[in-house]
Design a protein around this motif. Structure first.
Motif, PDB file in Angstrom:
ATOM      1  N   LYS A 115     -33.771  14.518  11.435  1.00 42.16           N
ATOM      2  CA  LYS A 115     -34.933  14.341  10.566  1.00 42.16           C
ATOM      3  C   LYS A 115     -35.692  13.095  11.016  1.00 42.16           C
ATOM      4  CE  LYS A 115     -32.359  16.634   6.984  1.00 42.16           C
ATOM      5  NZ  LYS A 115     -31.503  16.508   5.833  1.00 42.16           N
ATOM      6  N   TRP A 116     -36.984  13.225  11.203  1.00 39.08           N
ATOM      7  CA  TRP A 116     -37.792  12.148  11.763  1.00 39.08           C
ATOM      8  C   TRP A 116     -37.667  10.853  10.980  1.00 39.08           C
ATOM      9  CZ3 TRP A 116     -41.461   9.811   8.833  1.00 39.08           C
ATOM     10  CH2 TRP A 116     -41.896  10.493   7.699  1.00 39.08           C
ATOM     11  N   TYR A 117     -37.555  10.941   9.665  1.00 38.10           N
ATOM     12  CA  TYR A 117     -37.519   9.731   8.841  1.00 38.10           C
ATOM     13  C   TYR A 117     -36.181   8.978   8.934  1.00 38.10           C
ATOM     14  CZ  TYR A 117     -35.369  13.005   5.542  1.00 38.10           C
ATOM     15  OH  TYR A 117     -34.585  13.959   4.955  1.00 38.10           O
ATOM     16  N   LEU A 118     -35.173   9.594   9.542  1.00 35.56           N
ATOM     17  CA  LEU A 118     -33.883   8.920   9.722  1.00 35.56           C
ATOM     18  C   LEU A 118     -33.806   8.152  11.044  1.00 35.56           C
ATOM     19  CD1 LEU A 118     -31.457  11.709   8.451  1.00 35.56           C
ATOM     20  CD2 LEU A 118     -32.171   9.639   7.246  1.00 35.56           C
ATOM     21  N   LYS A 119     -34.685   8.470  11.974  1.00 33.27           N
ATOM     22  CA  LYS A 119     -34.631   7.877  13.318  1.00 33.27           C
ATOM     23  C   LYS A 119     -34.587   6.344  13.328  1.00 33.27           C
ATOM     24  CE  LYS A 119     -36.402  11.851  15.713  1.00 33.27           C
ATOM     25  NZ  LYS A 119     -37.399  12.441  16.574  1.00 33.27           N
ATOM     26  N   PRO A 120     -35.367   5.650  12.491  1.00 35.87           N
ATOM     27  CA  PRO A 120     -35.321   4.183  12.524  1.00 35.87           C
ATOM     28  C   PRO A 120     -33.981   3.587  12.069  1.00 35.87           C
ATOM     29  CG  PRO A 120     -37.310   4.940  11.399  1.00 35.87           C
ATOM     30  CD  PRO A 120     -36.435   6.138  11.607  1.00 35.87           C
ATOM     31  N   PHE A 121     -33.164   4.378  11.383  1.00 34.71           N
ATOM     32  CA  PHE A 121     -31.928   3.859  10.802  1.00 34.71           C
ATOM     33  C   PHE A 121     -30.662   4.241  11.568  1.00 34.71           C
ATOM     34  CE2 PHE A 121     -35.039   4.805   7.441  1.00 34.71           C
ATOM     35  CZ  PHE A 121     -35.283   3.512   7.006  1.00 34.71           C
ATOM     36  N   VAL A 122     -30.789   5.083  12.578  1.00 37.36           N
ATOM     37  CA  VAL A 122     -29.615   5.613  13.271  1.00 37.36           C
ATOM     38  C   VAL A 122     -28.798   4.524  13.945  1.00 37.36           C
ATOM     39  CG1 VAL A 122     -28.836   7.120  15.142  1.00 37.36           C
ATOM     40  CG2 VAL A 122     -30.538   7.931  13.535  1.00 37.36           C
ATOM     41  N   LYS A 123     -29.425   3.627  14.659  1.00 35.72           N
ATOM     42  CA  LYS A 123     -28.695   2.580  15.382  1.00 35.72           C
ATOM     43  C   LYS A 123     -27.914   1.689  14.402  1.00 35.72           C
ATOM     44  CE  LYS A 123     -28.324   0.152  19.379  1.00 35.72           C
ATOM     45  NZ  LYS A 123     -28.043   0.614  20.698  1.00 35.72           N
ATOM     46  N   THR A 124     -28.535   1.287  13.313  1.00 37.06           N
ATOM     47  CA  THR A 124     -27.871   0.471  12.299  1.00 37.06           C
ATOM     48  C   THR A 124     -26.713   1.239  11.676  1.00 37.06           C
ATOM     49  OG1 THR A 124     -29.943  -0.670  11.837  1.00 37.06           O
ATOM     50  CG2 THR A 124     -28.228  -0.837  10.172  1.00 37.06           C
ATOM     51  N   TYR A 125     -26.938   2.512  11.401  1.00 43.17           N
ATOM     52  CA  TYR A 125     -25.892   3.366  10.837  1.00 43.17           C
ATOM     53  C   TYR A 125     -24.688   3.453  11.782  1.00 43.17           C
ATOM     54  CZ  TYR A 125     -23.453   7.709   9.736  1.00 43.17           C
ATOM     55  OH  TYR A 125     -22.486   8.650   9.487  1.00 43.17           O
ATOM     56  N   LEU A 126     -24.952   3.660  13.066  1.00 44.76           N
ATOM     57  CA  LEU A 126     -23.868   3.756  14.056  1.00 44.76           C
ATOM     58  C   LEU A 126     -23.064   2.460  14.124  1.00 44.76           C
ATOM     59  CD1 LEU A 126     -25.541   5.588  17.073  1.00 44.76           C
ATOM     60  CD2 LEU A 126     -23.903   6.510  15.442  1.00 44.76           C
ATOM     61  N   ARG A 127     -23.744   1.344  14.174  1.00 47.20           N
ATOM     62  CA  ARG A 127     -23.049   0.050  14.242  1.00 47.20           C
ATOM     63  C   ARG A 127     -22.167  -0.178  13.024  1.00 47.20           C
ATOM     64  NH1 ARG A 127     -28.022  -3.324  16.546  1.00 47.20           N
ATOM     65  NH2 ARG A 127     -27.727  -2.851  18.738  1.00 47.20           N
ATOM     66  N   LYS A 128     -22.697   0.169  11.857  1.00 48.93           N
ATOM     67  CA  LYS A 128     -21.916   0.008  10.621  1.00 48.93           C
ATOM     68  C   LYS A 128     -20.694   0.919  10.646  1.00 48.93           C
ATOM     69  CE  LYS A 128     -22.142   0.394   5.631  1.00 48.93           C
ATOM     70  NZ  LYS A 128     -21.792   1.663   5.050  1.00 48.93           N
ATOM     71  N   GLN A 129     -20.877   2.168  11.020  1.00 49.19           N
ATOM     72  CA  GLN A 129     -19.767   3.118  11.069  1.00 49.19           C
ATOM     73  C   GLN A 129     -18.689   2.656  12.046  1.00 49.19           C
ATOM     74  OE1 GLN A 129     -20.314   4.873   8.156  1.00 49.19           O
ATOM     75  NE2 GLN A 129     -19.312   6.491   9.291  1.00 49.19           N
TER      76      GLN A 129
END
Length: 134
Positions: free
Chosen positions: A103-117
């Motif tokens: 989903k296009w609106y999730l793209k800005p948050f993916v890197k932060t999400y990955l690092r947290k996970q």
């Protein structure tokens, strides 16, 4: 596609770490997972506490050295690679995840999400190793 990698040197043998990270039965050490459903020898589904289900398909399994799988849920699709290298009673791990946001609106948050996970996973893994080796 965002890529995130985490690297650590752990004072445990590769066989112990391998057994923990590849088990679909012993998952209670993972604070982010409610349950894991084994679908076949090559596929499993992880269910988070908030209800998200992610399908994992194992693509490479070289015991004590390399573990890889593709992953997909309603929000993301990607690939995870875990490398283990044992030396002098310690194991260096490198876990790399490449994920595409569906989903296009999730793209800005993916890197932060990955690092947290990855940070949560490593913290949980360290705790599990402490409990396992006691």
């Amino acid at each position: 596609m965002p890529i995130s990698a985490i690297k650590a040197r752990l004072p445990y043998d590769a066989a112990t770490i391998w057994r923990i990270i590849t088990s679909s039965d012993d998952y209670r050490w993972r604070s982010d997972i409610a349950r894991i459903e084994k679908l076949s020898d090559k596929q499993f589904m992880e269910h988070t506490h908030s209800g998200y289900a992610t399908l994992f398909t194992i693509t490479i399994s070289q015991p004590f050295e390399r573990y890889e799988f593709d992953l997909e849920n309603e929000n993301i699709k990607g690939h995870w690679c875990g490398l283990l290298s044992e030396r002098n009673g310690q194991t260096e791990i490198i876990f790399t995840e490449t994920v595409f946001a569906k989903k296009w609106y999730l793209k800005p948050f993916v890197k932060t999400y990955l690092r947290k996970q990855q940070s949560v996973y490593l913290k949980d893994l360290r705790q599990k190793l402490l409990e396992t080796v006691r």
